[in-house]
Design an enzyme around this catalytic site. Structure first.
Site, PDB file in Angstrom:
ATOM      1  N   SER A 271      43.043  37.387  26.945  1.00 59.90           N
ATOM      2  CA  SER A 271      42.300  36.809  25.341  1.00 59.90           C
ATOM      3  C   SER A 271      40.819  37.055  25.451  1.00 59.90           C
ATOM      4  CB  SER A 271      42.511  35.213  25.304  1.00 59.90           C
ATOM      5  OG  SER A 271      44.035  35.187  25.187  1.00 59.90           O
TER       6      SER A 271
ATOM      7  N   HIS B 290      40.067  28.009  21.862  1.00 60.06           N
ATOM      8  CA  HIS B 290      40.283  29.405  21.938  1.00 60.06           C
ATOM      9  C   HIS B 290      39.694  30.273  21.209  1.00 60.06           C
ATOM     10  CE1 HIS B 290      42.955  32.856  22.850  1.00 60.06           C
ATOM     11  NE2 HIS B 290      43.006  32.300  23.860  1.00 60.06           N
TER      12      HIS B 290
ATOM     13  N   ASP C 269      43.629  33.565  15.233  1.00 58.07           N
ATOM     14  CA  ASP C 269      43.379  32.716  16.449  1.00 58.07           C
ATOM     15  C   ASP C 269      43.445  31.144  15.995  1.00 58.07           C
ATOM     16  OD1 ASP C 269      42.420  31.633  19.367  1.00 58.07           O
ATOM     17  OD2 ASP C 269      42.147  33.947  19.548  1.00 58.07           O
TER      18      ASP C 269
END
Length: 738
Positions: A408, A212, A171
């Site tokens: 996600s 994220h 990520d």
């Protein structure tokens, strides 16, 4: 959907009873004659000035650079025998693929675009929350998954919390200074050069202004019992930060580099991941990433056939260093947020646990992508998790926690669930773990499997109860399988280079062909053939599958693995309504990464072309054919005669109201060396007046007409080469629709 090919299967209902870990041998390939270089249209997003190259001999990378007329090798991935090449200034990936399609560099396995994967945008946001709120009480996702009950369960005297399990997070970089992630990390790896470009030590903020990865990490493994905010699904698991984003996009080669660094223990600390979670996706199917995933999921390097040392260490009960891995990696990957029924990668690769999202009403989230490859769903709407410490409110205090939505967020929930399994069953394969999740999930939507929610929403309590049963022997796991389909040209090529094609010659393996395995009309798995013609399916369900293959009998430059397209696939008998299964594959449980007894399929292109015109002039339909006696290709017309087909006659245009010529490719023909496609043209060298013409092509049962085409008198077949027109408009290179 259109029929694109005809194939026959050399073995029907073949029992795949043995699996292998032997690397596939490199087959000789036809030498491609030069064809006009054409830019290839690449349908999926990619890095425009790069290509990914698989090699057998790294010295041949120099030959590749020479063939391109410049450029340089940016990076190599020796474990996977792959390289990332920067193209010469002014050349894009489509032009490079078009140029290489007509060349043969013996030491290369494939040449492909470097497909990109966008950083997923949060689907919806809720209010920022301060860290002093009773945040765990607000975790609706834990409630519906029965997390508290799962954590309270005792298995062999131990509570499920992910202890001893390493979760790799592919990520953005993660803020390792967050108080709810303190002490959770081992060394990670920055594959993109955003924070360290190399080993990421524990406890640093590697987020580099991106949120994220920090949010994903907290969902999987935020610490519990520390008086801070929230807990992850596996609150005592270890995190490995595998950084692949430094901006809005990453790519196949970067992802592959990060995973290889992790599974090959690049920092030498003896720690490799048990679970890898990826909340990302894109449209392109890349061989380098497929090779890396298959290697990690099998524990074997699929290029060399040798065990990966970190997974042959006896941790899961095997004999250390005996060449047989005793454990492997399980991947959880986001389905995507399009809300459509479609395939993204890496979720679409065989053996992956593809994860969709559910909401607080226990329904499929509107944005969650659907498809036949989905495994389970998990909560993914308004999920509260950790937030980088540098993001502060107007008073200067860090927010620390935030709610966002997406697949996600659902995917690390499942990664945490996998960690609860691997805590007690470290040697469980990816398939065994997947089936434990699926058989204990709470069914949502239509009864049983459905394309929106898979087998249902993860139930952590039911999962750990079943794991407890496996530990004490009252329950068992379902063993996975490996299947292989190998695709050849039906016709032989001049493999011994004696200038003739006869029984002493071989059929050629065909690369980059789509192979799908179906059950009950549903595409369960898709893979593309590699340069040796193998489509391998690792960690898949045992059972009987219908086999569908799409492609042409085209074999040339770089083993034809330069195709950037997703091909539409069709039933092997060409008629999905008649229920006849000409090719079936029975797959039995076994390990490894390739079957010892692959099902063999053959491809043979059917082609008929008709040229029609008016005006009373002499035009000639021309086909570019390969002559093995000369080792070269040439344009052939009705006046010269054809080598691998026939013309219905030479129409000189005596009737000014209508003239036509038709070429039909023989069933026995030379597998095309036409730079990736069959070249068709119009020879007007004998014409004296301008006119217009129409071309009608029928390939593999699909017919289209093109025209009017203006024809200039005196022009030759080279002047009127329509290979680009018919490749892009034509027959087998369109997005797959499932």
């Amino acid at each position: 959907m259109k029929r694109l090919h005809w194939i026959s299967l050399a073995a029907l209902g073949l029992l795949i009873a043995a699996c292998s870990t032997a690397p596939q041998g490199q087959n000789k390939q036809p030498t491609a004659a030069e064809a006009p270089a054409r830019t290839v249209t690449i349908l999926a997003d990619h890095v425009t000035d790069q290509i990914v190259v698989g090699y057998t001999d790294p010295a041949e990378l120099d030959a590749l650079i020479e063939a391109l007329g410049g450029g340089r090798v940016l990076k190599t991935l020796p474990e996977m025998k792959a390289a990332l090449v920067e193209l010469p200034a002014g050349m894009n990936a489509g032009a490079a693929l078009g140029k290489l399609k007509s060349k043969r560099i013996a030491g290369l396995r494939y040449v492909q675009p470097n497909y990109t994967h966008p950083l997923p945008e949060p689907v919806a946001n809720a209010a920022l929350l301060g860290m002093n709120d009773p945040l765990e009480a607000q975790k609706w996702d834990h409630d519906v998954m029965q997390a508290d009950a799962a954590w309270a369960t005792t298995i062999d005297g131990t509570h499920p919390d992910g202890s001893g399990v390493v979760i790799g997070v592919v990520d953005t970089g993660i803020d390792g200074t967050h108080p709810d992630l303190a002490g959770a990390f081992v060394n990670g790896y920055d594959a993109v050069g955003c924070s360290t470009f190399g080993v990421i030590p524990p406890g640093i903020d590697a987020s580099e202004g991106q949120i994220h990865g920090t949010h994903v990490a907290g969902i999987a493994a935020a610490r519990a019992g520390n008086g801070q905010g929230v807990a992850g699904v596996a609150p005592n698991a270890t995190l490995m930060d595998l950084q692949v984003f430094c901006g809005r996009f990453t790519d196949d080669f970067t992802i592959a580099t990060a995973i290889v660094a992790a599974i090959y223990d690049i920092d030498g600390d003896g720690i490799v991941p048990d679970v890898i979670t990826m909340s990302l996706g894109g449209k392109g199917y890349g061989q380098v990433l497929k090779d890396v995933l298959d290697s990690a999921m099998s524990g074997y390097n699929v290029i060399t056939g040798t065990a990966i040392p970190g997974y042959d260490d006896g941790t899961a009960g095997g004999t250390p260093g005996d060449g047989t891995p005793d454990r492997s990696v399980t991947f959880t990957v986001a389905m995507g947020n399009s809300g459509q029924d479609e395939v993204e990668y890496p979720a679409g690769y065989p053996g992956i646990i593809a994860v969709g999202a559910s909401n607080a009403r226990d329904e499929k989230a509107d944005f969650s992508t659907a498809g036949g490859h989905i495994s389970v769903v998990a909560p993914g709407v308004d999920i509260l998790s950790t937030w980088p410490t540098w993001d502060r409110d107007p008073t200067g205090h860090p927010y620390l926690y935030y709610r966002i939505s997406g697949t996600s967020m659902a995917t690390p929930q499942v990664a945490g669930a996998v960690a609860l399994v691997k805590q007690f069953l470290p040697g469980a394969s990816a398939y065994e773990v997947r089936r434990l999740l699926e058989t204990t999930a709470d069914d949502l939507g239509p009864a049983g499997f459905d394309r929106g929610t898979g087998w249902g929403r993860v139930n952590l309590k039911a999962l750990v109860d079943k794991v407890a049963g496996v530990v004490v022997g009252s329950e068992s796991t379902e063993k996975g399988a490996v299947a292989s389909v190998r695709v050849f040209t039906e016709n032989r090529w001049d493999s011994n280079l004696d200038g003739v094609v006869d029984a002493s010659d071989e059929r050629a393996p065909v690369g980059a062909v789509d192979v799908q395995l179906l059950q009950d009309g549903v595409v369960k798995y898709l893979a593309k053939t590699n340069s040796d013609g193998f489509a391998n399916f690792v960690n898949v369900a045992p059972g009987i599958y219908k086999v569908m293959v799409a492609g042409q009998d085209i074999t040339d430059g770089a083993a034809m693995n330069v195709w950037p397209y997703e091909r539409v696939s069709w039933d092997v008998d060409g008629d999905p309504s008649n229920g006849v299964t000409l090719g079936s594959l029975t797959v039995v449980p076994c390990g490894g990464f390739v079957s010892d007894n692959p099902l063999e399929a053959t491809l043979s292109t059917q082609l008929q072309v008709t040229l029609e015109w008016t005006g009373g002039d002499d035009l000639d339909l021309a086909v570019y054919e390969y002559d093995p006696a000369l080792g070269a290709r040439a344009w052939h017309t009705a006046k010269t005669g054809a080598l691998w087909g026939s013309f219905d006659g030479d129409d000189t245009g005596a009737d000014p109201t209508h003239a036509s010529e038709t070429y039909t490719l023989d069933a026995t023909h030379y597998p095309s060396l036409a730079g990736g496609y069959y070249h068709i043209s119009i020879d007007a060298s004998g014409a004296t007046v301008g006119t217009t013409a129409t071309l009608t092509l029928s390939m593999n049962g699909f017919t289209k007409s093109y025209g009017p085409i203006p024809v200039t008198p005196g022009t030759t077949a080279f002047d009127n080469d329509f290979d680009l027109l018919f490749t892009l408009i034509g027959f087998d290179n369109w997005p797959t629709v499932y």
